[in-house]
Structure formats: C-alpha cells, structure tokens
Design an enzyme around this catalytic site. Structure first.
Site, PDB file in Angstrom:
ATOM      1  N   GLU A   1     -15.582   1.280  -0.328  1.00 54.61           N
ATOM      2  CA  GLU A   1     -17.695   1.389  -0.275  1.00 54.61           C
ATOM      3  C   GLU A   1     -17.555   2.500  -1.092  1.00 54.61           C
ATOM      4  O   GLU A   1     -19.546   2.511  -1.426  1.00 54.61           O
ATOM      5  CB  GLU A   1     -17.599   1.459   1.120  1.00 54.61           C
ATOM      6  CG  GLU A   1     -16.885   0.877   2.375  1.00 54.61           C
ATOM      7  CD  GLU A   1     -17.151   1.065   3.556  1.00 54.61           C
ATOM      8  OE1 GLU A   1     -17.284   1.851   3.863  1.00 54.61           O
ATOM      9  OE2 GLU A   1     -16.366  -0.096   4.540  1.00 54.61           O
TER      10      GLU A   1
ATOM     11  N   GLU B   1       6.450   3.719   5.234  1.00 51.33           N
ATOM     12  CA  GLU B   1       5.847   4.869   5.491  1.00 51.33           C
ATOM     13  C   GLU B   1       7.049   6.213   5.255  1.00 51.33           C
ATOM     14  O   GLU B   1       6.854   6.930   4.782  1.00 51.33           O
ATOM     15  CB  GLU B   1       4.513   4.987   6.369  1.00 51.33           C
ATOM     16  CG  GLU B   1       5.851   5.450   7.975  1.00 51.33           C
ATOM     17  CD  GLU B   1       4.593   5.159   9.574  1.00 51.33           C
ATOM     18  OE1 GLU B   1       4.637   6.749   9.850  1.00 51.33           O
ATOM     19  OE2 GLU B   1       3.803   4.766   9.422  1.00 51.33           O
TER      20      GLU B   1
END
Length: 295
Positions: free
Chosen positions: A79, A110
């Site tokens: 964004e 992860e």
C-alpha cells in the site's frame, strides 16, 4: 513462556458468556493495544529514522515475517507505493511460504531459517531489514537477519515479546507488550492488531519524514482510477483554496502531477519554474516552495 501463549485470566471462561459478553471481553482486550504501542514509540522512532536514512541513500525497507505478522507486512508494503508515489521495489515484503501463504497456512516454513536467509539473498548494506514476529524467535526471521547481518544491513525487530531472543540480533527492537491473548496463542488478535498499528505508523511516519506529504495531505498519490482522480482534485483544492476549475487547469498543465500543480499554484509560478524547484529539492513540496520564495 512467551506472553501471547499464556492463559489470560481476564478471559477465563469466556466460552460460558453470551455473544455480547464474548464481544465485550474481546473489545476490552483490544483496548489495551494503544497503550502498549505508545510505550514502544521511542524505539519505533529510532526505527523510522533508520528507514529514512536508508531510503534517502537509495536503499530499501525489507519486511520479513511469517504467518499473521508476515501477512501484515505484505499488506503494508503493497500500500505504500500507490499512496505516496514511491517507486516500486523500495518497500518489499518477504513472507515465509511466499504468495501461497497469504491465503493458506504454510506454517512449517516459519521454522526454516535457511529459507529466510535465501529469501533475503539480495539484501545490501544500504537496506533496512524489519523482522516481524510476535514471539521474537521465529527461525525464518532469524535467517533473514543472518543474511542482513552478513550484508551489513541495518536490522529492526517488531515483536510482542519483551524477552524476544532475536533482540540481540538487531539495531532496534520495538517491543509491543500486548500480554496474553483472548484465546491463548492466537496472535492474530492483540499482537496482530498491534503489529498492524506499528507498521502503519512506521511506514506513514517514514513517508512524512521523506516529504511525501504536504501538511497532512498525500501529495504523491498515483491517480489510477476515478476515485483517486477525484481525491487528487480535492487535495489540490484543499491545499490551495483555489476553485475547482482552476485546480483542473493546473493539474492539466502539470500533466496530472499533483506535487507540481500544488507547487505552481501555491508559489504563483509557471509549471517549468515549479518543476525546476521540485527537482532541486528532491520532490519535496515545502522545500520547493521555500526555494521559490527565496529566489
């Protein structure tokens, strides 16, 4: 035990409550987030200053995270460029598991430090690597930091764990102590909310410090649709006090460049003169106006 993994005495027996009771308990816990973020602001300010220095020198901000934390990084990095007119590739997010992990859990990744290191293989000494992990110990993020350290890049950790093991690996550690979650271990709750607040504050403050706003107006916005074209026109009118038609003409003269139109209108100069001032001042409207006022 990591704070987010502990049982929360304030939500014990939440499953015995009615719906409004459940929501009130959740809301009461969410209300603790702003205070936790406020306590971390001095360290967050140091992280912002590191990012500003790196970006001014041509470097990048690279987020690295897994799960909810990593997804928040992806959204923030996506964004920033259209909102502030930043060139693509200056804010980049690395999510454990890649694009597939945005919509589905790829949780085993992860735990792979090697993948984190490989994903950050292109990091340079000019960059800032921001590790996103509620626990402060995620191996994927540790691998990303290892690559950053080897390259001489600056490193920031954003975590919900005051005792984060990875704190020793970074230049700045932003600890947002949100405590036990509503549901033990569900770090998409308070820890996730705090992560989003911190990231939005971080990237917004970086853009403001880089002169990507004029006052509180986004003057680098890329007008790619009708809504954004209307926003650009509204910003120009609000900042200058000029009539809508005059703003339309100024934008047309500036080729749709809001910063150029704004500088020309506020300084009462032509587009050529305004463009030269903006170029000399790295596109920062306030500095361009000051230069024109002194000339």
């Amino acid at each position: 035990m990591i704070p987010t993994e502990r049982g929360n005495p304030d939500t014990a027996d939440i499953d015995l409550l009615d719906t409004i009771g459940v929501l009130r308990r959740i809301n009461a816990e969410d209300a603790k987030v702003p205070g936790a973020v406020a306590a971390a602001l001095p360290d967050l300010a140091r992280a912002v200053d590191l990012a500003v220095d790196r970006l001014r020198a041509g470097g990048r901000v690279l987020y690295a995270g897994a799960g909810s934390s990593g997804r928040a990084g992806v959204l923030d990095a996506a964004e920033v460029p259209p909102t502030y007119g930043l060139a693509p590739g200056r804010f980049v997010a690395h999510l454990a598991g890649g694009v597939a992990a945005m919509t589905a859990a790829v949780e085993e990744v992860e735990d792979d430090a090697t993948t984190g290191c490989a994903d950050l293989a292109g990091v340079t000494a000019s960059d800032l690597v921001v590790g996103l992990t509620a626990s402060g110990r995620t191996p994927y993020v540790a691998g990303a930091f290892a690559a950053a350290r080897a390259a001489g890049a600056a490193r920031v950790l954003i975590t919900a764990n005051p005792g984060a093991p990875l704190a020793s690996e970074v230049d700045v550690c932003v600890r947002v102590d949100t405590g036990p979650e509503v549901v033990a271990g569900s770090t998409r709750m308070k820890a996730g909310t705090a992560q989003k607040v911190v990231l939005h504050s971080f990237s917004t403050a970086v853009m403001i410090r880089l002169g990507r706003t004029y006052s509180n107006l986004m003057v680098g916005v890329v007008a790619t649709n009708e809504k954004l074209r209307g926003r650009v026109l509204g910003i120009l009118a609000e900042a200058t006090g000029a009539e809508e038609q005059r703003c339309r003409e100024a934008l047309a003269d500036a080729g749709g460049d809001l910063r150029l139109a704004l500088t020309a209108l506020l300084s009462a100069t032509d587009v050529v003169t305004a463009r030269a001032a903006l170029t000399a001042e790295q596109g920062i409207v306030r500095r361009a106006l000051s230069r024109l006022a002194d000339s």
